[in-house]
Design a protein around this motif. Structure first.
Motif, PDB file in Angstrom:
ATOM      1  N   UNK A  27       0.800  -1.227   0.000  1.00 44.03           N
ATOM      2  CA  UNK A  27       0.000   0.000   0.000  1.00 44.03           C
ATOM      3  C   UNK A  27       0.834   1.280   0.000  1.00 44.03           C
ATOM      4  N   UNK A  28       2.111   1.174  -0.302  1.00 46.13           N
ATOM      5  CA  UNK A  28       2.946   2.358  -0.409  1.00 46.13           C
ATOM      6  C   UNK A  28       2.456   3.200  -1.583  1.00 46.13           C
ATOM      7  N   UNK A  29       2.244   4.467  -1.345  1.00 51.33           N
ATOM      8  CA  UNK A  29       1.722   5.358  -2.373  1.00 51.33           C
ATOM      9  C   UNK A  29       0.207   5.342  -2.468  1.00 51.33           C
ATOM     10  N   UNK A  30      -0.429   4.446  -1.753  1.00 56.57           N
ATOM     11  CA  UNK A  30      -1.895   4.357  -1.759  1.00 56.57           C
ATOM     12  C   UNK A  30      -2.447   5.075  -0.534  1.00 56.57           C
ATOM     13  N   UNK A  31      -1.960   4.722   0.629  1.00 62.66           N
ATOM     14  CA  UNK A  31      -2.406   5.367   1.872  1.00 62.66           C
ATOM     15  C   UNK A  31      -1.193   5.933   2.603  1.00 62.66           C
ATOM     16  N   UNK A  32      -1.446   6.862   3.505  1.00 59.57           N
ATOM     17  CA  UNK A  32      -0.378   7.545   4.239  1.00 59.57           C
ATOM     18  C   UNK A  32       0.318   6.600   5.219  1.00 59.57           C
ATOM     19  N   UNK A  33       1.504   7.001   5.617  1.00 52.97           N
ATOM     20  CA  UNK A  33       2.334   6.190   6.511  1.00 52.97           C
ATOM     21  C   UNK A  33       1.632   5.841   7.828  1.00 52.97           C
ATOM     22  N   UNK A  34       0.939   6.775   8.509  1.00 51.71           N
ATOM     23  CA  UNK A  34       0.276   6.378   9.762  1.00 51.71           C
ATOM     24  C   UNK A  34      -0.731   5.241   9.574  1.00 51.71           C
ATOM     25  N   UNK A  35      -1.451   5.271   8.469  1.00 49.40           N
ATOM     26  CA  UNK A  35      -2.426   4.213   8.201  1.00 49.40           C
ATOM     27  C   UNK A  35      -1.714   2.898   7.887  1.00 49.40           C
ATOM     28  N   UNK A  36      -0.616   2.965   7.148  1.00 46.01           N
ATOM     29  CA  UNK A  36       0.146   1.741   6.855  1.00 46.01           C
ATOM     30  C   UNK A  36       0.739   1.160   8.129  1.00 46.01           C
ATOM     31  N   UNK A  37       1.208   2.016   9.017  1.00 47.94           N
ATOM     32  CA  UNK A  37       1.743   1.534  10.298  1.00 47.94           C
ATOM     33  C   UNK A  37       0.651   0.872  11.133  1.00 47.94           C
ATOM     34  N   UNK A  38      -0.552   1.425  11.075  1.00 47.56           N
ATOM     35  CA  UNK A  38      -1.670   0.836  11.814  1.00 47.56           C
ATOM     36  C   UNK A  38      -1.920  -0.587  11.329  1.00 47.56           C
ATOM     37  N   UNK A  39      -1.871  -0.780  10.023  1.00 46.72           N
ATOM     38  CA  UNK A  39      -2.055  -2.129   9.477  1.00 46.72           C
ATOM     39  C   UNK A  39      -0.884  -3.028   9.865  1.00 46.72           C
ATOM     40  N   UNK A  40       0.293  -2.464   9.835  1.00 48.14           N
ATOM     41  CA  UNK A  40       1.486  -3.226  10.204  1.00 48.14           C
ATOM     42  C   UNK A  40       1.413  -3.728  11.643  1.00 48.14           C
ATOM     43  N   UNK A  41       0.916  -2.874  12.540  1.00 51.80           N
ATOM     44  CA  UNK A  41       0.788  -3.285  13.950  1.00 51.80           C
ATOM     45  C   UNK A  41      -0.150  -4.474  14.105  1.00 51.80           C
ATOM     46  N   UNK A  42      -1.108  -4.574  13.205  1.00 54.15           N
ATOM     47  CA  UNK A  42      -2.062  -5.691  13.244  1.00 54.15           C
ATOM     48  C   UNK A  42      -1.595  -6.878  12.401  1.00 54.15           C
ATOM     49  N   UNK A  43      -0.373  -6.788  11.880  1.00 56.44           N
ATOM     50  CA  UNK A  43       0.214  -7.844  11.033  1.00 56.44           C
ATOM     51  C   UNK A  43      -0.570  -8.038   9.737  1.00 56.44           C
ATOM     52  N   UNK A  44      -1.146  -6.946   9.219  1.00 57.80           N
ATOM     53  CA  UNK A  44      -1.867  -6.991   7.949  1.00 57.80           C
ATOM     54  C   UNK A  44      -0.902  -6.515   6.874  1.00 57.80           C
ATOM     55  N   UNK A  45      -0.435  -7.450   6.056  1.00 52.58           N
ATOM     56  CA  UNK A  45       0.549  -7.090   5.042  1.00 52.58           C
ATOM     57  C   UNK A  45       0.160  -7.551   3.641  1.00 52.58           C
ATOM     58  N   UNK A  46      -1.125  -7.857   3.460  1.00 56.44           N
ATOM     59  CA  UNK A  46      -1.606  -8.232   2.134  1.00 56.44           C
ATOM     60  C   UNK A  46      -3.098  -7.913   2.044  1.00 56.44           C
ATOM     61  N   UNK A  47      -3.588  -7.803   0.818  1.00 55.64           N
ATOM     62  CA  UNK A  47      -5.020  -7.555   0.632  1.00 55.64           C
ATOM     63  C   UNK A  47      -5.837  -8.756   1.100  1.00 55.64           C
ATOM     64  N   UNK A  48      -5.264  -9.927   0.993  1.00 59.27           N
ATOM     65  CA  UNK A  48      -5.952 -11.135   1.459  1.00 59.27           C
ATOM     66  C   UNK A  48      -6.215 -11.060   2.964  1.00 59.27           C
ATOM     67  N   UNK A  49      -5.200 -10.674   3.726  1.00 56.87           N
ATOM     68  CA  UNK A  49      -5.378 -10.522   5.178  1.00 56.87           C
ATOM     69  C   UNK A  49      -6.335  -9.390   5.481  1.00 56.87           C
ATOM     70  N   UNK A  50      -6.244  -8.314   4.720  1.00 53.20           N
ATOM     71  CA  UNK A  50      -7.114  -7.160   4.928  1.00 53.20           C
ATOM     72  C   UNK A  50      -8.576  -7.525   4.710  1.00 53.20           C
ATOM     73  N   UNK A  51      -8.842  -8.417   3.769  1.00 55.01           N
ATOM     74  CA  UNK A  51     -10.216  -8.820   3.474  1.00 55.01           C
ATOM     75  C   UNK A  51     -10.845  -9.611   4.624  1.00 55.01           C
ATOM     76  N   UNK A  52     -10.046 -10.035   5.587  1.00 47.87           N
ATOM     77  CA  UNK A  52     -10.560 -10.746   6.755  1.00 47.87           C
ATOM     78  C   UNK A  52     -11.074  -9.810   7.842  1.00 47.87           C
ATOM     79  N   UNK A  53     -10.982  -8.515   7.612  1.00 49.92           N
ATOM     80  CA  UNK A  53     -11.428  -7.504   8.579  1.00 49.92           C
ATOM     81  C   UNK A  53     -12.613  -6.737   8.017  1.00 49.92           C
TER      82      UNK A  53
END
Length: 85
Positions: A27-53
Motif C-alpha cells: 500500500x505504499x503510495x496508496x495510503x499515508x504512513x500512519x495508516x500503513x503503520x496501523x495495518x502493520x501493527x495488526x500484522x496486515x501485510x496483504x489484501x488477502x489478510x485485509x479482506x478478513x477484517x
C-alpha cells in the motif's frame, strides 16, 4: 575544531545505522504512513489478510481516517477485494 569533526563523523554513522530502509511496499503510495503503520501493527501485510477484517475494524485502528479508508476501498475495488461483512 577536531572535536567537532570527530563528533560529526560519529553522528553521521549513527544516522546511517538508525535509518533503516524497509522493502515492504504494501500500500505504499496508496495510503499515508500512519495508516500503513496501523495495518502493520495488526500484522496486515496483504489484501488477502485485509479482506478478513470489516471496514469498521480497520477504521478503529489508531492512524486510520476517512481519507485513508476511501483510498483503500478504491484500491481494493480495483483489485476485486472487499472487506468482510
Amino acid at each position: 575544531m577536531i572535536n567537532l569533526v570527530i563528533m560529526a563523523k560519529c553522528l553521521s554513522s549513527i544516522c546511517a545505522v538508525n535509518h533503516v530502509v524497509r522493502d515492504d511496499d504494501f500500500l505504499s503510495g496508496i495510503i499515508a504512513v500512519p495508516a500503513r503503520r496501523a495495518l502493520e501493527r495488526e500484522k496486515i501485510d496483504s489484501l488477502e489478510k485485509l479482506s478478513g477484517y470489516s471496514e469498521e475494524e480497520i477504521m478503529n485502528l489508531h492512524g486510520f481516517g476517512k481519507n485513508a479508508m476511501e483510498r483503500l476501498k478504491n484500491h481494493m475495488e480495483e483489485r476485486q477485494v472487499s472487506f468482510k461483512n
